[in-house]
Design a protein around this motif. Structure first.
Motif, short mmCIF file in Angstrom:
data_model
loop_
_atom_site.label_atom_id
_atom_site.label_comp_id
_atom_site.label_asym_id
_atom_site.label_seq_id
_atom_site.Cartn_x
_atom_site.Cartn_y
_atom_site.Cartn_z
N VAL A 26 -4.67 0.17 4.84
CA VAL A 26 -5.64 0.08 5.92
C VAL A 26 -7.05 0.23 5.35
O VAL A 26 -7.32 1.14 4.57
CB VAL A 26 -5.37 1.16 6.99
CG1 VAL A 26 -6.55 1.29 7.94
CG2 VAL A 26 -4.11 0.80 7.77
N GLU A 27 -7.92 -0.72 5.70
CA GLU A 27 -9.28 -0.72 5.15
C GLU A 27 -10.33 -0.36 6.18
O GLU A 27 -11.46 -0.05 5.85
CB GLU A 27 -9.59 -2.14 4.61
CG GLU A 27 -8.77 -2.48 3.37
CD GLU A 27 -8.35 -3.95 3.34
OE1 GLU A 27 -8.85 -4.73 4.16
OE2 GLU A 27 -7.50 -4.29 2.50
N HIS A 28 -9.93 -0.41 7.45
CA HIS A 28 -10.92 -0.16 8.49
C HIS A 28 -10.20 0.17 9.80
O HIS A 28 -9.16 -0.40 10.11
CB HIS A 28 -11.79 -1.42 8.68
CG HIS A 28 -12.77 -1.29 9.80
ND1 HIS A 28 -13.94 -0.58 9.67
CD2 HIS A 28 -12.74 -1.76 11.06
CE1 HIS A 28 -14.60 -0.63 10.83
NE2 HIS A 28 -13.88 -1.33 11.69
N CYS A 29 -10.75 1.13 10.57
CA CYS A 29 -10.24 1.45 11.90
C CYS A 29 -11.40 1.42 12.89
O CYS A 29 -12.49 1.91 12.58
CB CYS A 29 -9.66 2.88 11.96
SG CYS A 29 -8.20 3.15 10.98
N ASP A 30 -11.18 0.85 14.08
CA ASP A 30 -12.18 0.98 15.14
C ASP A 30 -11.46 1.04 16.48
O ASP A 30 -10.23 1.16 16.53
CB ASP A 30 -13.20 -0.16 15.08
CG ASP A 30 -12.55 -1.52 15.20
OD1 ASP A 30 -11.61 -1.66 16.01
OD2 ASP A 30 -12.97 -2.45 14.48
#
Lengths: 447, 447
Positions: A252-256
């Motif tokens: 996982v490289e990004h969460c929003d």
């Protein structure tokens, strides 16, 4: 009681009228086991925790998915220790440790707790590997409040999917991503799939026929990395049967608030849950020592702090290794074995010729047997009719493994009442596919 | 389904292709009973609530005193109605009602719910009689969150009493005042006394021998005013045996963080609980009618709004009177009877010659039998071995009354699972004096 202590050798550095003070920080599996194993010790045992209950963490995901209530897996510490006359419980948050003065300072009015022996068993929190801002979107699961937060998020998303008339929005609301393919992630993904199925297929009028979309995202090549590949594959197939999409090799490289990016690919999901990593509690900072990469305290073979035989560190807070160099895993049986080991070591000091603080006594420092971890096996459950289990001498998957998993967990639940309630709750949910604790709480009080 | 409606008379004001829409606001005892009694109705029943669960309020004080968990007394509404194909559930907060357009506006995106018939059953909240600033010091008990808040306050006070070394401060922390001597106040006072006894006598090392001080403060001359004086006296003596001090003729004049002033006398208590009064939900405001003194909506003999036969008001939100002029009490059986009455009235309209909205149809407006309240009896429990009970033809107190009270409540708990869990929990607590849900939650997450 003071008479007993006065007649024993080895208390040179305490006042003769006082029993040695063993202070244990943390009432998780490690700390509580240690305290109970000191039941017969001629010592004053103080168990410090920030909460008034012991939490059976392996079942926390069942609270997060509405199958159990908090009280089913939590037991008041005082009740567990009520018949142990040499133990007392102090509620408080550790703020600092003074190893010169041998005191622990609590946040509560700066209260000081003095020790002759300190056992640190304060566990771990989830870690975002430097991306702490992801926590708002993808909460982790370590405490009761985390579980209730996740329960509310999941149920709320299902309710909002029911309420909306926008088909795209509904699909986003019905999408859930669980990050981390260890046992917690696998168990959560399976349980969410089952929960959503009940809500959607059985009880919703408007969403009949719709399916929730649950994605389990694992950075490594295999879910359940501690298992042999054949069992991990079976777990994967069981998850897929429940409708869970499993993505491996997907860091996982990004969460929003709308989803995640994993391995370069955008995955839309309104509800994210973090089960990808843990970091030790700040014990190294309290002790003013250099932690390892995961924030754990390095210990000697007897689990004591290098250079300070009055301090022991156990459980998820300690970096402990097996003879072959692999780390002792961060699971309940390991913490319990460490708690028992330290208690036995202290009992030997109390009953033998070594001083309680390990610094002298009649015969001087004796060689102690080192801690040896015994790995009983690995277990993970998928939904409420399947599990994988590897005890070394036996490997199982499917319903039989699930039943065995259930027995093991019920057996280890600390209080009899809890055992009974959890067992009945399970029997009921097995036969009725029921989720009794589907309550959205903590909001909506205005009316 | 539309075929069935099309073949019936009396739907003149709806589109021929549509079943009449019955919208029920509130899934408490009144609203839920009404929805279920409409199971066979050729109508589209929509149950609107701000929460996703029905709460068994009579046992809420047991959650506040750590004997039961929230899920033991709360059942998801969708589960209750899952087999009722003519019913659907909408989660939302009522913001306004437009009686011209026949719509209810929800706070959630201003969503509109259209009705042909509206049943308002939104209950009541506790009331501070104009002293809303007292709520911060003396929380009331109406919702799950209130119960958990009170549970945290009580347990936290006991823990802080254990931690302090100041004897005066300890006594203040061990003092609890319950304001209001109705059933809720009596039940709370008894349960707190028992809870404190367990914590102090059995499980605390430092407070052995200390006793908590619980005061029950009632403005009128008698606790449990609906009971005959002889039973109220027995309840008073049972409370005193548990160590509760009962003050009658003591109107509370002031509340602050250190205690209350009642009848001119200062009573020190660090923990206050409000059980003294309720006010109806703001239904009168939504309907733009003048409420009565307690904020309730005045209704006709058939529980409809004067001048508007499409709107009914039931339960704690309605001002309903018995033939002798006494009000129908704000208890579950009354709300359920009212819910059933309205459902039967609507079924007659649906199956008969009157239009669903009561305004015409083939035979015009018929005389409907008025609502008649049947009072089955009064019950209140004191601690976990005593109760008082007045069914008119029989009056009981003591253990037998307690057992009967237990049976009545378990019988009426809606879901089978809940019945089983509550029953086992009670048996267990009866034999073991256990309090399984003594968890202080929602704080202390930092470590």
């Amino acid at each position: 009681m003071n008479d007993r202590s006065g007649s024993k050798p080895g208390y040179g550095q305490n006042q003769a009228s006082q029993l040695p003070r063993i202070v244990i920080l943390g009432a998780g599996f490690g700390g509580l086991t240690c305290a109970r194993a000191l039941q017969a010790a001629p010592a004053e045992v103080t168990l410090v925790d920030q909460r008034n209950f012991h939490l059976f963490q392996p079942l926390l995901y069942q609270v997060a998915t509405a199958a159990l209530s908090p009280a089913d897996i939590a037991t008041p510490i005082r009740r567990i220790l009520r018949n142990q006359i040499n133990a007392k419980v102090v509620l408080g948050h550790v703020e600092a440790i003074d190893r010169q003065e041998r005191t622990v300072r609590l946040r509560e009015n700066g209260r000081l707790v003095a020790y002759d022996i300190l056992v640190i068993a304060t566990g771990a929190r989830h870690s975002y590997f430097g991306h702490e801002d992801w926590e708002a979107f993808a909460p982790g699961l370590k405490q009761i409040e985390d579980a209730l937060d996740i329960r509310n998020r999941v149920l709320d998303a299902l309710e909002r999917a029911e309420a909306t008339e926008d088909a795209d929005e509904r699909q986003r609301l019905l999408s859930f991503a669980v990050i981390g393919g260890g046992p917690t992630g696998v168990e959560l993904a399976g349980a969410i799939a089952e929960l959503a199925k009940i809500e959607l297929a059985q009880e919703s009028r408007t969403m009949h026929g719709l399916a929730a979309h649950i994605v389990l995202i694992e950075a490594g090549p295999q879910i359940l990395p501690v298992f042999v590949p054949s069992l991990a594959d079976k777990a994967r197939r069981s998850l897929e049967q429940l409708g869970v999409e499993v993505l491996t090799n997907s860091m996982v490289e990004h969460c929003d608030s709308e989803g995640v990016i994993a391995a370069g690919k955008r995955i839309e999901a309104r509800t994210l849950i973090w089960a990808a990593g843990v970091a030790a509690s700040p014990a190294a900072q309290w002790l003013d020592v250099e932690p390892d990469r995961a924030g754990r305290v390095r210990v000697l073979g007897d689990l004591s702090l290098p250079g300070d035989p009055t301090v022991f560190v156990i459980g998820d807070t300690a970096a402990v290794y097996r003879p072959d160099g692999r780390p002792v895993p961060g699971i309940a049986p390991a913490a319990k074995q460490e708690g028992n080991y330290v208690a036995e070591l202290l009992l030997r000091r109390l009953n033998g010729s070594v001083s309680i603080d390990g610094r002298g006594g009649a015969a001087g420092m004796q060689a102690q047997p080192e801690f040896h971890y015994h790995h009983a096996g690995d277990l993970a459950t998928i939904g409420h009719k399947s599990a994988v289990l590897d005890f070394g001498w036996i490997r199982l998957s499917g319903l039989l493994a699930w039943l065995l998993w259930g027995c093991v967990h019920i057996f280890f639940l600390i209080s009899f009442r809890n055992r009974m309630v959890v067992m009945l709750g399970w029997l009921w949910s097995y036969f009725a596919s029921d989720r009794g604790a589907r309550l959205i709480t903590g909001s909506g009080r205005e009316l």
